[in-house]
Design a protein around this motif. Structure first.
Motif: not given
Length: 234
Positions: A98-99, A102, A165-167, A171-172, A211-212, A218
């Motif tokens: 995921g990161k 992003v 950081t993925i929250k 959102t990132a 946001r994806k 992203w």
């Protein structure tokens, strides 16, 4: 859109900045709270009113030859840039899918904005593919300034000191530095490159919210910056 690169002026060319400035503030969760200036980072004089990005003001050379391109899943646009527009991304692979996604999409957004500037098109589809909301509106204004002055970017831009950081809300948050010490403005009419001295303002910190979307991309929704940040200076 953070401060435009440096304020570039000469007695024969109009003033144009590498990075525009709009003031705002954001609390960054990735580090300490930072006060930043809001940043957004394509001429379409024939663009229809409905093509205007919400929140942005409306606003020549031929399209550049391709020297770098990227395309892939999700219908991602191909990025084509002039040979004198180069980058050094020092962003490291995190090992988290995921990161890393992003970081990859943020990199493509940066390149897409410079491609829109080179094409002199404030409504170019590529940067709009990777941005939305205030980030897209800010990018349109930023690109329009280059169009108004018939200028584009040139040189090497370096990106480093990234934190992603993925929250829990999906959102990132992405914070990163930009080194503009070897990047300048080039005026299309004369071909002149406005080489300016390196100062603390050549180093910029950015903070973005991504946001994806339903395509798995992203998308940068908000982007702010601060010039001369101690976090980014050598």
């Amino acid at each position: 859109m953070g401060s435009l690169k440096r304020s570039l002026a000469s007695d024969r060319e109009p003033t144009v900045n590498r990075r525009p400035t709009l003031l705002a503030a954001l609390t960054l969760t990735a580090a300490a709270a930072l006060t930043l200036s809001a940043c957004g980072s394509d001429d379409s004089s024939k663009a229809k009113p409905n093509d205007k990005i919400a929140g942005a003001d409306s606003g020549d050379e031929a399209s550049p030859s391709a020297t770098a391109s990227a395309s892939g899943a999700g219908g991602r646009p191909e990025i084509e840039l002039p040979s004198d527009v180069t980058y050094k991304f020092e962003w490291k692979k995190t090992g988290d899918a995921g990161k890393d996604a992003v970081l990859s999409d943020a990199e493509q957004r940066i390149k897409a904005v410079d491609m829109a500037i080179a094409r002199q098109d404030p409504l170019d589809k590529a940067y709009r593919f990777y941005s939305d909301g205030t980030a897209a509106a800010g990018s349109q204004k930023y690109i329009q300034e280059f169009v108004d002055h018939k200028a584009r970017t040139t040189g090497l831009t370096r990106y480093y000191n990234e934190t992603v950081t993925i929250k829990d809300d999906g959102t990132a948050a992405l914070v990163y530095c930009e080194d503009q010490s070897k990047a300048f403005n080039k005026f299309l009419k004369t071909g002149k490159t406005d080489v300016t001295p390196v100062t603390k303002d050549s180093y910029v910190v950015y903070a973005g919210t991504l946001r994806k979307n339903d395509k798995g991309v992203w998308v940068t929704e908000r982007l702010i910056s601060q010039r001369g940040s101690a976090k980014c200076r050598p």
